[in-house]
Design a protein around this motif. Structure first.
Motif, PDB file in Angstrom:
ATOM      1  N   ALA A 272     -33.455 -65.307 106.524  1.00 56.51           N
ATOM      2  CA  ALA A 272     -34.548 -65.478 105.576  1.00 56.51           C
ATOM      3  C   ALA A 272     -34.202 -66.466 104.888  1.00 56.51           C
ATOM      4  CB  ALA A 272     -35.452 -64.159 105.457  1.00 56.51           C
ATOM      5  N   PHE A 273     -33.204 -66.169 105.055  1.00 53.71           N
ATOM      6  CA  PHE A 273     -32.580 -66.530 102.981  1.00 53.71           C
ATOM      7  C   PHE A 273     -31.769 -68.118 103.925  1.00 53.71           C
ATOM      8  CE2 PHE A 273     -29.032 -68.233 100.453  1.00 53.71           C
ATOM      9  CZ  PHE A 273     -29.608 -68.241  98.801  1.00 53.71           C
ATOM     10  N   LYS A 279     -33.590 -75.393 106.092  1.00 55.62           N
ATOM     11  CA  LYS A 279     -34.696 -76.146 106.237  1.00 55.62           C
ATOM     12  C   LYS A 279     -34.707 -77.428 105.139  1.00 55.62           C
ATOM     13  CE  LYS A 279     -39.363 -76.394 105.668  1.00 55.62           C
ATOM     14  NZ  LYS A 279     -40.876 -74.772 105.139  1.00 55.62           N
ATOM     15  N   GLU A 280     -34.374 -76.502 104.425  1.00 53.26           N
ATOM     16  CA  GLU A 280     -34.135 -77.551 102.908  1.00 53.26           C
ATOM     17  C   GLU A 280     -32.437 -78.253 102.381  1.00 53.26           C
ATOM     18  OE1 GLU A 280     -35.206 -75.376  99.187  1.00 53.26           O
ATOM     19  OE2 GLU A 280     -37.186 -75.149  99.611  1.00 53.26           O
ATOM     20  N   LYS A 281     -32.014 -78.295 103.568  1.00 49.59           N
ATOM     21  CA  LYS A 281     -30.435 -79.287 104.092  1.00 49.59           C
ATOM     22  C   LYS A 281     -29.316 -77.971 102.921  1.00 49.59           C
ATOM     23  CE  LYS A 281     -31.914 -82.682 106.988  1.00 49.59           C
ATOM     24  NZ  LYS A 281     -32.310 -84.028 107.145  1.00 49.59           N
ATOM     25  N   ARG A 282     -29.980 -77.445 102.482  1.00 46.73           N
ATOM     26  CA  ARG A 282     -28.487 -76.566 100.746  1.00 46.73           C
ATOM     27  C   ARG A 282     -28.216 -75.852 102.055  1.00 46.73           C
ATOM     28  NH1 ARG A 282     -31.525 -72.797  98.985  1.00 46.73           N
ATOM     29  NH2 ARG A 282     -33.180 -72.287  99.188  1.00 46.73           N
ATOM     30  N   ALA A 291     -26.799 -64.447  96.129  1.00 45.04           N
ATOM     31  CA  ALA A 291     -27.538 -63.924  96.773  1.00 45.04           C
ATOM     32  C   ALA A 291     -27.610 -62.620  96.826  1.00 45.04           C
ATOM     33  CB  ALA A 291     -28.666 -64.574  97.703  1.00 45.04           C
ATOM     34  N   PHE A 292     -26.689 -62.003  97.866  1.00 40.74           N
ATOM     35  CA  PHE A 292     -26.464 -60.219  97.980  1.00 40.74           C
ATOM     36  C   PHE A 292     -24.936 -59.953  97.251  1.00 40.74           C
ATOM     37  CE2 PHE A 292     -28.485 -62.259 101.092  1.00 40.74           C
ATOM     38  CZ  PHE A 292     -29.879 -62.124 101.803  1.00 40.74           C
ATOM     39  N   GLY A 293     -24.471 -60.446  96.043  1.00 43.12           N
ATOM     40  CA  GLY A 293     -23.352 -60.293  95.295  1.00 43.12           C
ATOM     41  C   GLY A 293     -22.615 -59.626  96.087  1.00 43.12           C
ATOM     42  N   VAL A 294     -21.992 -60.258  96.784  1.00 43.39           N
ATOM     43  CA  VAL A 294     -21.008 -59.751  97.432  1.00 43.39           C
ATOM     44  C   VAL A 294     -19.418 -60.822  97.691  1.00 43.39           C
ATOM     45  CG1 VAL A 294     -22.119 -58.807 100.101  1.00 43.39           C
ATOM     46  CG2 VAL A 294     -21.091 -61.239  99.703  1.00 43.39           C
ATOM     47  N   THR A 295     -18.630 -60.688  98.141  1.00 43.89           N
ATOM     48  CA  THR A 295     -17.143 -61.458  97.734  1.00 43.89           C
ATOM     49  C   THR A 295     -17.254 -63.011  98.848  1.00 43.89           C
ATOM     50  OG1 THR A 295     -15.797 -60.761 100.034  1.00 43.89           O
ATOM     51  CG2 THR A 295     -15.383 -59.548  97.688  1.00 43.89           C
ATOM     52  N   HIS A 296     -16.740 -63.889  99.175  1.00 40.42           N
ATOM     53  CA  HIS A 296     -16.222 -64.996  99.249  1.00 40.42           C
ATOM     54  C   HIS A 296     -16.507 -65.403 100.671  1.00 40.42           C
ATOM     55  CE1 HIS A 296     -17.598 -69.293  99.182  1.00 40.42           C
ATOM     56  NE2 HIS A 296     -16.849 -69.709 100.086  1.00 40.42           N
ATOM     57  N   GLU A 297     -15.809 -64.528 100.984  1.00 34.28           N
ATOM     58  CA  GLU A 297     -15.123 -64.372 102.022  1.00 34.28           C
ATOM     59  C   GLU A 297     -16.459 -63.210 103.325  1.00 34.28           C
ATOM     60  OE1 GLU A 297     -11.483 -62.092 104.995  1.00 34.28           O
ATOM     61  OE2 GLU A 297     -11.441 -62.198 102.338  1.00 34.28           O
ATOM     62  N   ALA A 298     -16.793 -62.183 101.835  1.00 35.64           N
ATOM     63  CA  ALA A 298     -17.113 -61.167 103.328  1.00 35.64           C
ATOM     64  C   ALA A 298     -18.928 -62.485 103.324  1.00 35.64           C
ATOM     65  CB  ALA A 298     -18.112 -60.520 102.212  1.00 35.64           C
ATOM     66  N   ALA A 299     -18.989 -62.545 102.571  1.00 35.02           N
ATOM     67  CA  ALA A 299     -20.211 -63.507 102.920  1.00 35.02           C
ATOM     68  C   ALA A 299     -20.088 -64.764 103.866  1.00 35.02           C
ATOM     69  CB  ALA A 299     -21.018 -64.516 101.493  1.00 35.02           C
ATOM     70  N   ALA A 300     -18.454 -65.749 103.860  1.00 34.76           N
ATOM     71  CA  ALA A 300     -18.854 -66.602 105.135  1.00 34.76           C
ATOM     72  C   ALA A 300     -18.295 -65.662 106.370  1.00 34.76           C
ATOM     73  CB  ALA A 300     -16.747 -66.857 105.367  1.00 34.76           C
ATOM     74  N   SER A 309     -26.706 -67.295 116.853  1.00 37.31           N
ATOM     75  CA  SER A 309     -28.132 -66.563 116.689  1.00 37.31           C
ATOM     76  C   SER A 309     -28.527 -66.412 116.181  1.00 37.31           C
ATOM     77  CB  SER A 309     -27.231 -64.931 116.861  1.00 37.31           C
ATOM     78  OG  SER A 309     -26.727 -64.443 115.706  1.00 37.31           O
ATOM     79  N   HIS A 310     -28.984 -66.929 115.361  1.00 42.07           N
ATOM     80  CA  HIS A 310     -30.274 -67.137 114.307  1.00 42.07           C
ATOM     81  C   HIS A 310     -30.471 -68.692 113.597  1.00 42.07           C
ATOM     82  CE1 HIS A 310     -30.818 -62.606 114.873  1.00 42.07           C
ATOM     83  NE2 HIS A 310     -29.592 -62.685 114.704  1.00 42.07           N
TER      84      HIS A 310
END
Length: 479
Positions: A272-273, A279-282, A291-300, A309-310
């Motif tokens: 969803a995020f 959709k907003e091209k950002r 947004a989820f309070g994780v490391t940059h590598e984990a988010a990547a 897939s999504h």
């Protein structure tokens, strides 16, 4: 449906209680409506009885059904016979091409104990054999190929994580330490923070006492406590057994890391995020991270699980150290990652023109660096963030083909490079002018990397000191 091991245990329990009652196969079979030969197949674990038959057996033997269905061996002798059966059915024993031993009445308990002990030692030595670097690299390469075929997505683990997160009471935002503790409690575990964890471990799960031991603080530059706790839980949720090979060890590591990422960045909330940002091209990894309070590598890495897939886009990810060596990588967008002759990418030098290396030269390292790169396989847009551990600096890069850059913040960058790698004239071969001036006139002293001469760590869990782990558990067992 019961597994072969469960059926063997059930058969042993039926035989045990039949023997206690002084009944023959035919006598018990007559009571439950089975021929003695059919009952023999059940006792030998070769046929699964119907529930009605199990009820009749329990009633005829004068025991509760739950007692009959217990997964514990009914006696020490039965436990040894079951263990021998499992050992002789293993691929390790099959490879020896030796006949199987049937533990009949002619084999004493002492003889059976000796044979089972030999099997245990055979398995222990095979489990602790040192994997060669070639074996480890091959296993890692094969694993990466399998994940590429699946677009780096494991839907079955996604579903498991969603169920666990919902059951913890989590609604939105970052998963809290309290919610992780609730997840552990639902599995029968208590999270305990210990300052004396052995140096060779990140966590230890005490299965006997229902405890998961964690360090008192996050590892600098590494995984946080939430992630380590979730990884420990994942072993139990995914039904992992002791790894029998280095390939299986790597697969288990991949699955527990994937589960932890799915919990920290739940699929539905993450999609969803990211969908709204697209959709907003950002789209931006740093926003996803925050947004989820994780490391940059984990988010990547999590982004690579969801992108194809999504979000209907192909993607690449690389982690590179300060010297330019590729530490970790994934792609399904056609980016030509450097490989050796075996197809392995780890340790290969990435092009100096890539943003993964150029970012180290930037003075502003607080935000992502953006770049377009023209390669022999097409033009790619990339976003790179640098970081540092106690040992080295590194960069994390996520990129997409040119036509998909329109969805990302940073697409307007004017930074553009041309990479011709693997052509050595791109960045590895010195210019003719420099070569003419310095060839034969320089003698650099190469720095030897310690890991080059080190064998891969041995043990069932590679690199873990079993004696330290058991001493730790013993010291904490009575607390």
């Amino acid at each position: 449906m019961r597994s072969g091991s469960d059926l063997a245990t059930l058969g042993q329990r039926i035989r045990h209680f039949r023997g206690q009652r002084g009944l023959t196969l035919d006598q018990l079979g007559e009571r439950v409506g089975l021929a003695g030969s059919q009952l023999s197949l059940i006792e030998n674990g070769k046929r699964e009885p119907k529930l009605s038959t199990l009820d009749a057996l329990a009633e005829s033997l004068g025991i509760e059904l739950a007692e009959l269905l217990s997964r514990e061996a009914p006696s020490r002798r039965a436990a040894l016979e079951l263990e021998l059966g499992r050992a002789q059915a293993s691929p390790l024993y099959a490879a020896l091409a030796l006949p199987a031993i049937k533990p009949g009445r002619g084999i004493t308990d002492e003889q059976l104990e000796a044979v089972v002990g030999l099997h245990r030692e055979l398995q222990r030595r095979a489990s602790e054999a040192i994997a060669t670097p070639e074996e480890a690299r091959r296993a890692n390469t094969e694993q990466r190929a399998r994940m590429r075929e699946r677009d780096n997505s494991l839907p079955e683990i996604e579903e498991l994580a969603e169920e666990q997160v919902r059951a913890s009471g989590h609604v939105s935002g970052a998963l809290t330490h309290r919610e992780v503790s609730v997840m552990a409690e639902r599995l029968g575990f208590q999270l305990i923070y210990a300052s004396d964890l052995p140096a060779s471990t990140r966590s230890i799960t005490d299965l006997a006492n229902g405890r998961i031991y964690l360090p008192p603080a996050s590892i600098p530059g590494g995984h946080g406590l939430r992630s380590m706790a979730l990884q420990a839980m994942a072993h139990r949720l995914l039904g992992h057994e002791r790894p029998a090979s280095y390939a299986e060890f790597l697969q288990q590591r991949l699955e527990i890391n994937y589960f932890a990422a799915c919990c920290l960045m739940p699929r539905d909330a993450s999609v969803a995020f990211l969908s709204e940002a697209k959709k907003e091209k950002r789209l931006a990894i740093e926003d996803f991270r925050d947004a989820f309070g994780v490391t940059h590598e984990a988010a990547a890495l999590r982004f690579t699980n969801l992108a194809t897939s999504h979000l209907d886009m192909t993607v690449h990810f690389v982690r590179v150290n300060g010297e330019g060596a590729l530490l970790k990588g994934y792609e399904n967008d056609g980016l030509p990652l450097p490989t050796d002759v075996t197809g392995s990418i780890e340790g290969q030098w990435v092009c100096k023109k890539w943003s993964a290396r150029r970012a180290f030269r930037e003075t502003n390292r607080t935000t992502e660096n953006y770049q377009y790169t023209d390669t022999p396989a097409g033009t790619f847009w990339c976003a790179t963030q640098t970081g540092r551990t106690d040992d080295e600096e590194f960069s994390i890069t996520v990129g997409v083909p040119f036509n998909q850059a329109k969805w990302f913040r940073g697409r307007e960058t004017t930074v553009r490079e041309v990479s011709r790698c693997p052509d050595p004239s791109c960045c590895r071969r010195p210019s003719e002018k420099l070569a003419d001036r310095w060839t034969g006139r320089a003698w650099p002293s190469a720095r030897l990397h310690a890991h080059v001469l080190s064998p891969l760590p041995s043990g069932t869990f590679p690199g873990v000191d079993d004696s330290e782990v058991f001493e730790f558990l013993e010291s904490h067992a009575e607390r």
